[in-house]
Every structure is written in structure tokens, then in C-alpha cells.
Motif scaffolding. Structure first.
Motif, short mmCIF file in Angstrom:
data_model
loop_
_atom_site.label_atom_id
_atom_site.label_comp_id
_atom_site.label_asym_id
_atom_site.label_seq_id
_atom_site.Cartn_x
_atom_site.Cartn_y
_atom_site.Cartn_z
N HIS A 104 0.85 -1.18 0.00
CA HIS A 104 0.00 0.00 0.00
C HIS A 104 0.89 1.24 0.00
CE1 HIS A 104 1.12 0.11 4.21
NE2 HIS A 104 0.53 1.28 4.36
N TYR A 105 0.31 2.36 -0.39
CA TYR A 105 1.04 3.63 -0.40
C TYR A 105 0.98 4.25 1.00
CZ TYR A 105 0.24 3.09 -5.43
OH TYR A 105 0.19 2.60 -6.70
N GLU A 109 3.80 8.91 -0.02
CA GLU A 109 3.73 8.42 -1.41
C GLU A 109 2.39 8.80 -2.04
OE1 GLU A 109 6.52 4.42 -0.74
OE2 GLU A 109 4.35 4.35 -0.42
N PHE A 110 1.33 8.68 -1.27
CA PHE A 110 -0.01 9.04 -1.73
C PHE A 110 -0.05 10.51 -2.14
CE2 PHE A 110 -4.56 9.96 -1.09
CZ PHE A 110 -5.15 8.86 -1.68
N THR A 111 0.53 11.36 -1.30
CA THR A 111 0.57 12.79 -1.57
C THR A 111 1.44 13.10 -2.78
OG1 THR A 111 0.25 13.26 0.78
CG2 THR A 111 1.10 15.06 -0.59
N ASP A 112 2.60 12.45 -2.86
CA ASP A 112 3.51 12.69 -3.98
C ASP A 112 2.86 12.31 -5.31
OD1 ASP A 112 5.43 13.59 -2.24
OD2 ASP A 112 6.56 11.71 -2.19
N ILE A 113 2.13 11.22 -5.32
CA ILE A 113 1.44 10.79 -6.54
C ILE A 113 0.43 11.84 -6.98
CG2 ILE A 113 -0.22 9.12 -7.46
CD1 ILE A 113 1.23 6.98 -5.80
N TYR A 114 -0.35 12.33 -6.03
CA TYR A 114 -1.36 13.33 -6.39
C TYR A 114 -0.70 14.61 -6.92
CZ TYR A 114 -5.20 16.61 -6.20
OH TYR A 114 -6.14 17.55 -6.53
N ASN A 115 0.34 15.06 -6.25
CA ASN A 115 1.02 16.27 -6.69
C ASN A 115 1.65 16.10 -8.07
OD1 ASN A 115 0.35 17.70 -4.37
ND2 ASN A 115 2.22 17.11 -3.29
N SER A 116 2.02 14.86 -8.40
CA SER A 116 2.62 14.60 -9.71
C SER A 116 1.57 14.57 -10.82
CB SER A 116 3.39 13.27 -9.68
OG SER A 116 3.97 12.99 -10.94
N ILE A 117 0.47 13.85 -10.59
CA ILE A 117 -0.53 13.69 -11.66
C ILE A 117 -1.29 14.98 -11.94
CG2 ILE A 117 -0.82 11.23 -11.22
CD1 ILE A 117 -3.49 11.93 -9.84
N LYS A 118 -1.34 15.89 -10.96
CA LYS A 118 -2.11 17.12 -11.19
C LYS A 118 -1.33 18.14 -12.02
CE LYS A 118 -0.94 19.86 -7.05
NZ LYS A 118 -1.49 20.49 -5.83
N LYS A 119 -0.02 17.89 -12.22
CA LYS A 119 0.79 18.79 -13.03
C LYS A 119 0.68 18.42 -14.51
CE LYS A 119 4.13 19.60 -9.30
NZ LYS A 119 5.54 19.42 -8.86
N PHE A 233 -0.47 6.41 -15.63
CA PHE A 233 -0.15 6.25 -14.21
C PHE A 233 1.25 5.69 -14.01
CE2 PHE A 233 -0.98 3.87 -10.07
CZ PHE A 233 -0.69 4.98 -9.30
N PHE A 234 1.62 4.68 -14.80
CA PHE A 234 2.95 4.08 -14.68
C PHE A 234 4.05 5.13 -14.94
CE2 PHE A 234 1.19 -0.34 -15.87
CZ PHE A 234 0.81 -0.54 -14.56
N MET A 235 3.77 6.04 -15.87
CA MET A 235 4.75 7.08 -16.19
C MET A 235 5.05 7.92 -14.94
SD MET A 235 4.37 10.20 -18.94
CE MET A 235 2.98 10.89 -18.03
N HIS A 236 4.01 8.23 -14.18
CA HIS A 236 4.20 9.04 -12.97
C HIS A 236 4.85 8.22 -11.85
CE1 HIS A 236 2.25 12.84 -14.10
NE2 HIS A 236 1.54 12.07 -14.91
N GLY A 241 9.97 7.20 -8.83
CA GLY A 241 10.80 6.11 -8.34
C GLY A 241 10.02 5.04 -7.60
N LEU A 242 8.70 4.96 -7.87
CA LEU A 242 7.83 3.99 -7.19
C LEU A 242 7.44 2.83 -8.10
CD1 LEU A 242 5.43 6.50 -5.36
CD2 LEU A 242 7.37 5.27 -4.37
N ASP A 243 7.95 2.81 -9.31
CA ASP A 243 7.52 1.81 -10.29
C ASP A 243 7.90 0.39 -9.89
OD1 ASP A 243 10.06 3.07 -10.74
OD2 ASP A 243 10.29 1.85 -12.55
N LYS A 244 9.05 0.20 -9.26
CA LYS A 244 9.47 -1.15 -8.88
C LYS A 244 8.69 -1.65 -7.66
CE LYS A 244 14.15 -1.08 -10.82
NZ LYS A 244 13.93 0.13 -11.63
#
Length: 321
Positions: A104-105, A109-119, A233-236, A241-244
Motif C-alpha cells: 500500500h502507499y 507516497e499518496f501525496t507525492d502521486i497526487y502532486n505529480s498527476i495534477k501537473k 499512471f505508470f509514467m508518474h 521512483g515507485l515503479d518497482k
């Protein structure tokens, strides 16, 4: 060549599975006629040929993915599809095994994902629709197929509720039911997601007159494809650095994260009773929501949270003065 967007490792894995199936599965059984007995016997054969119990289940379970693919290609009918056949973990005749726990995130990590996808590029319709889709998945824990099948007519801005009663297959075709029994539900949407939907409805209307689906493609007028959704999503994840860490099924990790967050919040908020908890995630049994999906540690990363937990533990094991 038509479906060349999977990774090389995934492709090799599927080739190995295909070779095993071709060699060991009875060739005269049609896909739509597969029974539980057939899959159990297949698992037993795989184990006898040296596969582990876990690998045997994984290989047999891939008949589920095969079935879903051919439904999308309109080669077999959805009416022939029986999800119960593919619950290979319930085949007691094969012995028990410990399933791998879905990661689980944590909160950061949850926050970083949101901040990334909104850009995203606000002028790019596809970037914006992908952001809305991932945001809906991460804030509700809904399955990707359920999110892609969301309709505006089933969303009430007045009540902040959304009906989930269908799903979109990989190619955008709508199936008028959810993945599992009991998954039809009415979601109470978080405030942040309601605001995203309100803004998105205004933006989408400039591109598509009277859109039906929340994640509607501007050209096909169907829901966006599963592959494009995952690629975005995978791109973000890769950028962060969370893909693995989440390479298996990162969308399912959202279900586990939301389940854990809701379970943890339950003691502080009595409105999150067991009935709301299981319905929010889409389970018929709250023990599944709490025991498997919501059974994770280390969601919180704020040091202040540990201090609050320590204070509660100190109070629980206190001595009499």
C-alpha cells in the motif's frame, strides 16, 4: 503487434504460460465450457509436473484474464463468464498457501502521486481526463474498470454520491455489472474529488457536447482505454521512483491504501460504521475490508502520529499510581 505495449518481461511471462497451457491443458475444452473441475485438475497436473502450488494457481487464474480479453474482442459472450470459476485460491484440494500481500502507499507516497498527476497540461484533454481518472481511483479505492465506466448521470453533485454499477472493459465496451457480487454500491465522494469533478464537467463540456462518461474519449466517445490509463499512471510512478515497489498492480494498492485509511479512521469517526466501510470499498463482508485490504501498517509517516499512538499505548498499559 497490435498489443505491443506490455513490457518485455511481461511478454516473456505470458509466453511461458502459453507454452505450459498448450502442453498440459486438455485441448478439446472450449473456453466458455471450462468448469471448476477442469481448472482443479489442471492445477493438479501442473503440480505433478513440478510447478509450485502458488505457480499452479497463478497459471490457472490467467484463464480469467484470457476470458476478459476475448469478451472485449467479442469472441465469447459475457453471459458465458463465471467469476467463481477463477477463485482458484478456494480450491482446498490443492492445499493452502500464503498469498503475497499487496503493498500500500504510505501518506507521503499518496501525496507525492497526487502532486505529480495534477501537473498536467491544462490544454491537453487527454492529460486532464487521465488526471481525473487516477484521482478518482486513489480517493475512492474503486477498481480501474469501475472508474472508467463512471457516468455523469449516476453522479449527484447535490448529495456528493456516485453510483457504481458497471465497468468498462479494456477496449471501452461497457459491461452492466461490477466485477464481484456485492460490488454494486453508492460511493460517498470525498470533498476534494467532488471539486475535481465539478471543474472537470465544465472543461469536458467544451470538448464534448453532452458527454455520457466522466472519462470519455473525445474521438471514440467511449471510456478511455485501460492501456492508456495505465500508461499514464505508470509514467508518474516511474518518475517518482515507485515503479518497482508497485509494479504488480498499483491500482489495487489504492484499494488497500483507502481501506487501511478508512479502517484507521473508524475509531475516531463513528459515522464510518462497518456497513459504510464495506460498501465504500465494495465488499459484502467487512472482515475482508478490514482483515485483508485494511490490514497494513506504516500508512502514516508523520512523527507526531507515532507520538499519539505511543500516548494511547501508554494509557492502555498504565500502572495504578
Amino acid at each position: 503487434d497490435k498489443y505491443d505495449s506490455i513490457t518485455e518481461d511481461m511478454a516473456k511471462d505470458y509466453v511461458r504460460t502459453c507454452e505450459v497451457v498448450q502442453k498440459l491443458f486438455p485441448e478439446r475444452i472450449l473456453l466458455k465450457n471450462i468448469s471448476c473441475k477442469d481448472l482443479k485438475n489442471f492445477c493438479k497436473t501442473l503440480i505433478a509436473e513440478g510447478q509450485s502450488h502458488n505457480n499452479a494457481r497463478i497459471i490457472a487464474y490467467r484463464f480469467k484474464g484470457m476470458f476478459e480479453y476475448f469478451i472485449g474482442e467479442e469472441i465469447v459472450s459475457f453471459e458465458d463468464y463465471a467469476i467463481k470459476l477463477f477463485k482458484v485460491g478456494d480450491y482446498k484440494e490443492l492445499g493452502s498457501h500464503t498469498p503475497k500481500k499487496t503493498p500500500h502507499y504510505n501518506r507521503q507516497e499518496f501525496t507525492d502521486i497526487y502532486n505529480s498527476i495534477k501537473k498536467v497540461n491544462p490544454k491537453s484533454y487527454m492529460d486532464c481526463v487521465m488526471f481525473v481518472g487516477v484521482a478518482a481511483t486513489m480517493f475512492t479505492g474503486a477498481r480501474p474498470a469501475e472508474v472508467r465506466g463512471m457516468e455523469w448521470s449516476k453522479l449527484s453533485f447535490q448529495s456528493g454520491r456516485l453510483l457504481i454499477d458497471q465497468q468498462a472493459l479494456g477496449n471501452g465496451k461497457i459491461v452492466p455489472r461490477t466485477k464481484a457480487t456485492g460490488s454494486d454500491r453508492v460511493l460517498v465522494l470525498p470533498t476534494r474529488l467532488i471539486k475535481i469533478f465539478i471543474r472537470w464537467k465544465e472543461v469536458q463540456a467544451q470538448k464534448i457536447p453532452n458527454p455520457k462518461y466522466i472519462l470519455q474519449h473525445p474521438r471514440t466517445l467511449k471510456p478511455i482505454t485501460d492501456q492508456s490509463f495505465r500508461d499514464f499512471f505508470f509514467m508518474h510512478l516511474e518518475k517518482l521512483g515507485l515503479d518497482k515497489k508497485f509494479k504488480g498492480n498499483p491500482f489495487k494498492s489504492f484499494r488497500h491504501t483507502v481501506s487501511t485509511a478508512l479502517t484507521n479512521e473508524q475509531s475516531r469517526s463513528p459515522q464510518l460504521d462497518d456497513n459504510r466501510l464495506k460498501r465504500q470499498i465494495g465488499h459484502t463482508n467487512v472482515n475482508l475490508t478490514k482483515g485483508l485490504y485494511g490490514n497494513h501498517d506504516m500508512l502514516e509517516v508523520d512523527p507526531g502520529y507515532d507520538e499519539a499512538v505511543r500516548s494511547a499505548i501508554d494509557n492502555a498499559v498504565r500502572l495504578i499510581d
